[in-house]
Design a protein around this motif. Structure first.
Motif, PDB file in Angstrom:
ATOM      1  N   VAL A 168       3.208  11.598   7.624  1.00  0.00           N
ATOM      2  CA  VAL A 168       3.402  12.787   8.449  1.00  0.00           C
ATOM      3  C   VAL A 168       3.176  12.506   9.933  1.00  0.00           C
ATOM      4  O   VAL A 168       3.626  13.273  10.782  1.00  0.00           O
ATOM      5  CB  VAL A 168       2.537  13.980   7.984  1.00  0.00           C
ATOM      6  N   GLU A 169       2.478  11.408  10.224  1.00  0.00           N
ATOM      7  CA  GLU A 169       2.291  11.031  11.624  1.00  0.00           C
ATOM      8  C   GLU A 169       2.005   9.543  11.726  1.00  0.00           C
ATOM      9  O   GLU A 169       1.268   8.990  10.915  1.00  0.00           O
ATOM     10  CB  GLU A 169       1.131  11.810  12.239  1.00  0.00           C
ATOM     11  N   VAL A 170       2.620   8.902  12.700  1.00  0.00           N
ATOM     12  CA  VAL A 170       2.345   7.492  12.991  1.00  0.00           C
ATOM     13  C   VAL A 170       1.304   7.476  14.112  1.00  0.00           C
ATOM     14  O   VAL A 170       1.588   7.895  15.231  1.00  0.00           O
ATOM     15  CB  VAL A 170       3.628   6.749  13.424  1.00  0.00           C
ATOM     16  N   LEU A 171       0.094   7.020  13.792  1.00  0.00           N
ATOM     17  CA  LEU A 171      -0.976   6.976  14.793  1.00  0.00           C
ATOM     18  C   LEU A 171      -0.858   5.746  15.675  1.00  0.00           C
ATOM     19  O   LEU A 171      -1.059   5.820  16.880  1.00  0.00           O
ATOM     20  CB  LEU A 171      -2.340   6.997  14.103  1.00  0.00           C
ATOM     21  N   GLU A 172      -0.566   4.615  15.026  1.00  0.00           N
ATOM     22  CA  GLU A 172      -0.355   3.359  15.744  1.00  0.00           C
ATOM     23  C   GLU A 172       0.692   2.569  14.974  1.00  0.00           C
ATOM     24  O   GLU A 172       0.506   2.264  13.800  1.00  0.00           O
ATOM     25  CB  GLU A 172      -1.663   2.569  15.820  1.00  0.00           C
ATOM     26  N   GLU A 173       1.810   2.279  15.615  1.00  0.00           N
ATOM     27  CA  GLU A 173       2.941   1.621  14.952  1.00  0.00           C
ATOM     28  C   GLU A 173       2.501   0.356  14.225  1.00  0.00           C
ATOM     29  O   GLU A 173       1.766  -0.457  14.773  1.00  0.00           O
ATOM     30  CB  GLU A 173       4.014   1.295  15.981  1.00  0.00           C
ATOM     31  N   ASP A 174       2.953   0.223  12.971  1.00  0.00           N
ATOM     32  CA  ASP A 174       2.660  -0.925  12.103  1.00  0.00           C
ATOM     33  C   ASP A 174       1.178  -1.083  11.787  1.00  0.00           C
ATOM     34  O   ASP A 174       0.756  -2.152  11.340  1.00  0.00           O
ATOM     35  CB  ASP A 174       3.196  -2.230  12.698  1.00  0.00           C
ATOM     36  N   THR A 175       0.372  -0.035  12.003  1.00  0.00           N
ATOM     37  CA  THR A 175      -1.066  -0.162  11.781  1.00  0.00           C
ATOM     38  C   THR A 175      -1.694   1.040  11.076  1.00  0.00           C
ATOM     39  O   THR A 175      -2.314   0.886  10.037  1.00  0.00           O
ATOM     40  CB  THR A 175      -1.793  -0.383  13.127  1.00  0.00           C
ATOM     41  N   ALA A 176      -1.562   2.248  11.647  1.00  0.00           N
ATOM     42  CA  ALA A 176      -2.293   3.412  11.138  1.00  0.00           C
ATOM     43  C   ALA A 176      -1.401   4.642  11.071  1.00  0.00           C
ATOM     44  O   ALA A 176      -0.566   4.866  11.952  1.00  0.00           O
ATOM     45  CB  ALA A 176      -3.501   3.688  12.027  1.00  0.00           C
ATOM     46  N   TYR A 177      -1.647   5.457  10.019  1.00  0.00           N
ATOM     47  CA  TYR A 177      -0.811   6.617   9.745  1.00  0.00           C
ATOM     48  C   TYR A 177      -1.655   7.756   9.184  1.00  0.00           C
ATOM     49  O   TYR A 177      -2.729   7.528   8.642  1.00  0.00           O
ATOM     50  CB  TYR A 177       0.256   6.278   8.689  1.00  0.00           C
ATOM     51  N   ILE A 178      -1.130   8.972   9.280  1.00  0.00           N
ATOM     52  CA  ILE A 178      -1.635  10.107   8.516  1.00  0.00           C
ATOM     53  C   ILE A 178      -0.587  10.378   7.455  1.00  0.00           C
ATOM     54  O   ILE A 178       0.612  10.441   7.749  1.00  0.00           O
ATOM     55  CB  ILE A 178      -1.860  11.344   9.396  1.00  0.00           C
ATOM     56  N   ALA A 179      -1.041  10.518   6.209  1.00  0.00           N
ATOM     57  CA  ALA A 179      -0.109  10.679   5.099  1.00  0.00           C
ATOM     58  C   ALA A 179      -0.541  11.816   4.184  1.00  0.00           C
ATOM     59  O   ALA A 179      -1.733  12.058   3.998  1.00  0.00           O
ATOM     60  CB  ALA A 179      -0.034   9.389   4.292  1.00  0.00           C
ATOM     61  N   ASP A 180       0.443  12.519   3.624  1.00  0.00           N
ATOM     62  CA  ASP A 180       0.212  13.497   2.562  1.00  0.00           C
ATOM     63  C   ASP A 180       0.382  12.760   1.236  1.00  0.00           C
ATOM     64  O   ASP A 180       1.502  12.385   0.865  1.00  0.00           O
ATOM     65  CB  ASP A 180       1.202  14.656   2.646  1.00  0.00           C
ATOM     66  N   VAL A 181      -0.735  12.530   0.539  1.00  0.00           N
ATOM     67  CA  VAL A 181      -0.718  11.817  -0.735  1.00  0.00           C
ATOM     68  C   VAL A 181      -0.490  12.831  -1.845  1.00  0.00           C
ATOM     69  O   VAL A 181      -1.179  13.856  -1.920  1.00  0.00           O
ATOM     70  CB  VAL A 181      -2.046  11.055  -0.956  1.00  0.00           C
ATOM     71  N   ASP A 182       0.487  12.549  -2.718  1.00  0.00           N
ATOM     72  CA  ASP A 182       0.815  13.447  -3.821  1.00  0.00           C
ATOM     73  C   ASP A 182      -0.315  13.466  -4.851  1.00  0.00           C
ATOM     74  O   ASP A 182      -0.837  12.420  -5.234  1.00  0.00           O
ATOM     75  CB  ASP A 182       2.111  13.001  -4.504  1.00  0.00           C
ATOM     76  N   LEU A 183      -0.674  14.685  -5.285  1.00  0.00           N
ATOM     77  CA  LEU A 183      -1.657  14.885  -6.343  1.00  0.00           C
ATOM     78  C   LEU A 183      -0.943  15.488  -7.548  1.00  0.00           C
ATOM     79  O   LEU A 183       0.175  16.001  -7.416  1.00  0.00           O
ATOM     80  CB  LEU A 183      -2.763  15.826  -5.855  1.00  0.00           C
ATOM     81  N   PRO A 184      -1.568  15.457  -8.718  1.00  0.00           N
ATOM     82  CA  PRO A 184      -0.933  16.068  -9.902  1.00  0.00           C
ATOM     83  C   PRO A 184      -0.563  17.532  -9.634  1.00  0.00           C
ATOM     84  O   PRO A 184      -1.274  18.240  -8.917  1.00  0.00           O
ATOM     85  CB  PRO A 184      -2.015  15.959 -10.970  1.00  0.00           C
ATOM     86  N   GLY A 185       0.552  17.947 -10.194  1.00  0.00           N
ATOM     87  CA  GLY A 185       1.070  19.289  -9.928  1.00  0.00           C
ATOM     88  C   GLY A 185       1.889  19.266  -8.658  1.00  0.00           C
ATOM     89  O   GLY A 185       2.616  18.317  -8.385  1.00  0.00           O
ATOM     90  N   SER A 186       1.736  20.286  -7.841  1.00  0.00           N
ATOM     91  CA  SER A 186       2.516  20.339  -6.600  1.00  0.00           C
ATOM     92  C   SER A 186       1.586  20.348  -5.391  1.00  0.00           C
ATOM     93  O   SER A 186       1.910  20.929  -4.357  1.00  0.00           O
ATOM     94  CB  SER A 186       3.414  21.577  -6.606  1.00  0.00           C
ATOM     95  N   ASP A 187       0.444  19.695  -5.506  1.00  0.00           N
ATOM     96  CA  ASP A 187      -0.540  19.671  -4.432  1.00  0.00           C
ATOM     97  C   ASP A 187      -0.539  18.316  -3.747  1.00  0.00           C
ATOM     98  O   ASP A 187       0.045  17.358  -4.246  1.00  0.00           O
ATOM     99  CB  ASP A 187      -1.928  19.958  -5.012  1.00  0.00           C
ATOM    100  N   TRP A 188      -1.197  18.225  -2.590  1.00  0.00           N
ATOM    101  CA  TRP A 188      -1.301  16.966  -1.868  1.00  0.00           C
ATOM    102  C   TRP A 188      -2.629  16.926  -1.131  1.00  0.00           C
ATOM    103  O   TRP A 188      -3.300  17.936  -0.964  1.00  0.00           O
ATOM    104  CB  TRP A 188      -0.132  16.777  -0.903  1.00  0.00           C
ATOM    105  N   ASP A 189      -2.987  15.746  -0.669  1.00  0.00           N
ATOM    106  CA  ASP A 189      -4.197  15.536   0.121  1.00  0.00           C
ATOM    107  C   ASP A 189      -3.791  14.770   1.371  1.00  0.00           C
ATOM    108  O   ASP A 189      -3.117  13.740   1.278  1.00  0.00           O
ATOM    109  CB  ASP A 189      -5.219  14.740  -0.703  1.00  0.00           C
TER     110      ASP A 189
END
Length: 55
Positions: A20-41
């Motif tokens: 969902v966001e690139v904090l530092e190219e080729d290094t760090a990111y913010i991600a929505d990780v899929d959880l069981p069902g239709s939820d995410w973290d």
């Protein structure tokens, strides 16, 4: 591998996520990780956490 915003990725622990966001190219990111069902973290991940980019 080049990771961009909104790319779908497979993490080394087998979970899938959307970048969902690139904090530092080729290094760090913010991600929505899929959880069981239709939820995410929303978590911070690094390039080392990513196994591959999904199509």
């Amino acid at each position: 591998m080049k990771i961009s915003q909104y790319d779908r990725v497979m993490l080394k622990d087998g979970r899938t996520a959307t970048i969902v966001e690139v904090l530092e190219e080729d290094t760090a990111y913010i991600a929505d990780v899929d959880l069981p069902g239709s939820d995410w973290d929303t978590v911070d991940i690094t390039q080392d956490d990513i196994e591959k980019k999904l199509k």
